[in-house]
Design an enzyme around this catalytic site. Structure first.
Site, PDB file in Angstrom:
ATOM      1  N   HIS A 262       2.444  14.445  -0.564  1.00  0.00           N
ATOM      2  CA  HIS A 262       2.868  14.281   0.833  1.00  0.00           C
ATOM      3  C   HIS A 262       4.320  14.745   0.999  1.00  0.00           C
ATOM      4  CE1 HIS A 262      -0.683  12.290   2.311  1.00  0.00           C
ATOM      5  NE2 HIS A 262      -0.562  11.247   1.519  1.00  0.00           N
TER       6      HIS A 262
ATOM      7  N   HIS B  36      -0.335  11.872  -5.834  1.00  0.00           N
ATOM      8  CA  HIS B  36      -0.841  11.901  -4.449  1.00  0.00           C
ATOM      9  C   HIS B  36       0.323  11.759  -3.459  1.00  0.00           C
ATOM     10  CE1 HIS B  36      -3.696  10.998  -1.129  1.00  0.00           C
ATOM     11  NE2 HIS B  36      -2.694  10.243  -0.705  1.00  0.00           N
ATOM     12  N   GLU B  37       1.151  10.758  -3.686  1.00  0.00           N
ATOM     13  CA  GLU B  37       2.282  10.513  -2.769  1.00  0.00           C
ATOM     14  C   GLU B  37       3.288  11.650  -2.825  1.00  0.00           C
ATOM     15  OE1 GLU B  37       2.166   8.292  -0.546  1.00  0.00           O
ATOM     16  OE2 GLU B  37       0.364   7.382  -1.344  1.00  0.00           O
TER      17      GLU B  37
ATOM     18  N   HIS C 149      -6.602   0.192   5.605  1.00  0.00           N
ATOM     19  CA  HIS C 149      -6.541   1.145   6.718  1.00  0.00           C
ATOM     20  C   HIS C 149      -7.126   0.603   8.017  1.00  0.00           C
ATOM     21  CE1 HIS C 149      -6.019   3.302   2.989  1.00  0.00           C
ATOM     22  NE2 HIS C 149      -5.534   4.332   3.627  1.00  0.00           N
TER      23      HIS C 149
ATOM     24  N   HIS D 288       0.847  -1.194   0.000  1.00  0.00           N
ATOM     25  CA  HIS D 288       0.000   0.000   0.000  1.00  0.00           C
ATOM     26  C   HIS D 288       0.889   1.253   0.000  1.00  0.00           C
ATOM     27  CE1 HIS D 288      -3.876   2.010   0.423  1.00  0.00           C
ATOM     28  NE2 HIS D 288      -3.168   2.932   1.029  1.00  0.00           N
ATOM     29  N   ALA D 289       0.645   2.135  -0.957  1.00  0.00           N
ATOM     30  CA  ALA D 289       1.537   3.281  -1.166  1.00  0.00           C
ATOM     31  C   ALA D 289       1.604   4.177   0.074  1.00  0.00           C
ATOM     32  CB  ALA D 289       1.048   4.092  -2.363  1.00  0.00           C
TER      33      ALA D 289
ATOM     34  N   GLU E  36      -3.673  14.945   2.658  1.00  0.00           N
ATOM     35  CA  GLU E  36      -4.157  14.053   1.601  1.00  0.00           C
ATOM     36  C   GLU E  36      -4.542  14.803   0.328  1.00  0.00           C
ATOM     37  OE1 GLU E  36      -3.631  11.048   1.901  1.00  0.00           O
ATOM     38  OE2 GLU E  36      -3.250  10.998   4.061  1.00  0.00           O
TER      39      GLU E  36
ATOM     40  N   TYR F 275      -9.630  11.386   4.167  1.00  0.00           N
ATOM     41  CA  TYR F 275      -9.780  11.340   2.706  1.00  0.00           C
ATOM     42  C   TYR F 275     -11.093  11.995   2.284  1.00  0.00           C
ATOM     43  CZ  TYR F 275      -5.997   7.970   3.258  1.00  0.00           C
ATOM     44  OH  TYR F 275      -4.818   7.360   3.606  1.00  0.00           O
TER      45      TYR F 275
HETATM   46  O1  X8Z Z   1      -4.379   5.306   1.162  1.00  0.00           O
HETATM   47  C1  X8Z Z   1      -4.373   6.153   0.285  1.00  0.00           C
HETATM   48  C2  X8Z Z   1      -3.032   6.675  -0.240  1.00  0.00           C
HETATM   49  C3  X8Z Z   1      -1.999   6.747   0.827  1.00  0.00           C
HETATM   50  S1  X8Z Z   1      -2.323   7.973   2.018  1.00  0.00           S
HETATM   51  C4  X8Z Z   1      -2.540   5.774  -1.347  1.00  0.00           C
HETATM   52  N1  X8Z Z   1      -5.528   6.589  -0.275  1.00  0.00           N
HETATM   53  C5  X8Z Z   1      -6.827   6.072   0.149  1.00  0.00           C
HETATM   54  C6  X8Z Z   1      -6.998   4.609  -0.234  1.00  0.00           C
HETATM   55  O2  X8Z Z   1      -6.196   4.102  -1.033  1.00  0.00           O
HETATM   56  O3  X8Z Z   1      -7.942   3.985   0.237  1.00  0.00           O
HETATM   57  C7  X8Z Z   1      -5.658   7.615  -1.298  1.00  0.00           C
HETATM   58  C8  X8Z Z   1      -7.127   7.736  -1.574  1.00  0.00           C
HETATM   59  C9  X8Z Z   1      -7.847   6.931  -0.537  1.00  0.00           C
HETATM   60 ZN    ZN Z   2      -2.101   9.906   1.230  1.00  0.00          ZN
END
Ligand code: X8Z
Ligand code: ZN
Length: 529
Positions: free
Chosen positions: A248, A244-245, A374, A214-215, A272, A384
């Site tokens: 950050h 997105h990354e 998450h 997960h990024a 975010e 988000y």
């Molecule tokens: O988790 C993330 C990023 C890292 S902060 C890749 N996002 C959420 C997800 O993937 O569920 C970005 C959008 C929503």
């Molecule tokens: Zn993020």
């Protein structure tokens, strides 16, 4: 919990001996490209069997420990503690009101998507007035639906803005995607990545070892070591995630001079939003043409609707999911949602807010929240939702600074704005980022946008032509807007209770011989993990 999630593997639907499919890239690719109802249901179900279900017992223990920690910090529970950075007593209510304002638009989009999917998969799978099966939306969690744009494109003959095929033919690599993103930041007079970033970041999935794919982006808090870890796939979705990354990292770079305690976003939603704001410009057809990823770009209402649809499928569909992840955890941490109802409470929210249903029955043996990163990784999520609202406020402010948006000039609508190379826009953004968390977030918001409140009306304005189009389209097709019935798919006393502890059937007909093969693959896999 993170290890279970990040190392989970499932078997292939067609080649039953292949049992090493990982979430990234294998399952994500199947969800993105397969249009086979059975295969999608298999992947959806097996992922939850190998991740969430195995996390449930750990999560029980975890909720207890987390709440103890929150109490030691002076909060009633972990859910309350998470809201501390938002500095508002009415935060939950404010978010709920934002969602209420956006719901009518979401429901129009939902109705349109349901009709198109009914045309594709048939009435036996998708009803006239019910929820949409969750596995058909191009994403493991149905959180954004952009990957099924091909099934939903309003005017198929017009410009298609999915540049994934072009990225592949042009030989794009993860490295090139990150360089492209850096170049956009630099064009705004923002900061270049330091050499350490390129040296230490992981931007491709390494072979031969496990990794939490997960990024994420990391601030090592020494003023020079900043890194990204992303198992980048060459797709347009991942190009957006790269931005997105990088957003950050840009925030880290801009506030690195602050004392440690202020080296954070004005609130977590701000962090975010940074990269996503740039991505709103990057994704415009004109910009994609400029960087050689789109050939011909038409300029008319139909092309506009196509484009807005592609963005809405990422942004608008996400809103209820972005809200419900923490609605569910607020209930769990506060104890209002009882453990014997954890999974069904999850599906109540999925039904009520998103209008979706699982492809197969769920029970309290399952733990579907745990199949989303998450939850096992314990990353709060309402950030988000906040980001998806305020990024449009940021976008509007920056577009005005860039002279790319004028509310009185119909030739310059918000959705066509590209802030590329605007140092005015970049400086304004940089000024806000440099504040870190040294001021209350409404101050930071005001510094950039002139307003102190989160405001859903900007998203409505951005998507106005699409909302009008969808409303008219749903009326013309007499499509029911909203959903009803069919919400009896989760129960604490379901047949799943009596399933053997081993592998559940995949939904396809299974011969006894195959069962032996599946069982052996399962056992082998256990010894190797
Ligand atoms: O988790 C993330 C990023 C890292 S902060 C890749 N996002 C959420 C997800 O993937 O569920 C970005 C959008 C929503
Ligand atoms: Zn993020």
């Amino acid at each position: 919990m993170s290890t279970i999630y990040s190392t989970a593997k499932i078997c292939d639907y067609h080649r039953t001996k292949v049992c090493n499919l990982t979430l990234e890239p294998d399952l994500t690719r199947i969800l993105r490209t397969s249009r086979d109802y059975g295969e999608l249901a298999h992947v959806w179900k097996q992922w939850r069997y190998k991740s969430g279900r195995r996390i449930r017992d750990h999560y029980r223990l975890f909720v207890n420990i987390a709440n103890k920690a929150a109490k030691l910090n002076g909060f009633d529970n972990m859910g309350d503690m998470w809201l501390y950075p938002y500095e508002s007593d009415t935060f939950r209510q404010d978010v709920g009101e934002l969602w209420e304002q956006l719901k009518p638009f979401y429901q129009q989009l939902h109705a349109y998507v349901r009709r198109k999917l009914r045309e594709k998969y048939g009435e036996q799978h998708i009803s006239q007035r019910g929820p949409i099966p969750a596995h058909l939306l191009g994403n493991m969690w149905s959180q954004s639906w952009g990957e099924i744009y091909d099934l939903l494109i309003p005017y198929p003959g017009k410009t298609s803005v999915d540049v994934t095929p072009n990225m592949k033919t042009k030989g794009y690599t993860p490295r090139r995607m990150f360089e492209l993103s850096e170049e956009f930041f630099v064009s705004l007079n923002l900061t270049r990545m330091p050499p350490e970033f390129w040296e230490h970041s992981i931007i491709e999935k390494p072979k031969g070892r496990e990794l939490i794919c997960h990024a994420s982006a990391w601030d090592f808090c020494n003023g020079k070591d900043f890194r990204i870890k992303q198992c980048t796939d060459v797709t347009m979705t991942d190009l957006i995630t790269v931005h997105h990354e990088m957003g950050h990292i840009q925030y880290y770079l801009q506030y690195k001079h602050q004392p440690n305690v202020f080296r954070a976003g004005a609130n977590p939603g701000f962090h975010e939003a940074v990269g996503d704001v740039l991505a709103l410009s990057v994704a415009t057809p004109k910009h994609l043409q400029k960087i050689g990823l789109l050939d011909n770009v038409e300029e008319d209402n139909e092309a506009d609707i196509n484009y807005l649809m592609s963005i809405a499928l990422d942004k608008i569909t996400f809103l209820p999911f972005g809200y419900l992840m923490d609605l569910w955890r607020w209930g769990v941490f506060s104890g209002k949602t009882k453990e014997e109802n954890w999974n069904c409470a999850w599906w109540d929210l999925r039904y009520n807010l998103q209008g979706i249903k699982p492809p197969v029955r769920r029970s309290e043996y399952d733990f579907d929240p745990g199949a989303k990163y998450h939850i096992p990784a314990n990353v709060p999520y309402v950030r988000y939702f906040v980001s998806f609202v305020i990024q449009f406020q940021f976008h509007k402010a920056l577009c005005m600074k860039a002279g790319q948006y004028d509310p009185l000039d119909p030739s310059k609508p918000l959705h066509k704005c590209d802030i590329y190379q605007s140092t005015e826009a970049g400086n304004a953004l940089g000024d806000m980022l440099q504040m870190g968390s040294s001021k209350p977030w409404p101050d930071a918001l005001e510094a950039l946008t002139g307003t102190r409140k989160m405001d859903a009306s900007i998203i409505r304005e951005y998507f106005k032509p699409l909302e009008v189009w969808l409303t008219e389209n749903n009326e013309r097709h007499q499509e029911f807007v909203g959903w009803e019935g069919e919400n009896d798919f989760c129960s604490s006393d379901s047949p799943a209770r009596h399933e053997p502890v081993g592998e559940p059937s995949s939904g396809a007909a299974v011969s006894p011989g195959l069962l032996v093969v599946v069982l052996m693959a399962f056992l082998l896999q256990q010894t190797h993990q």
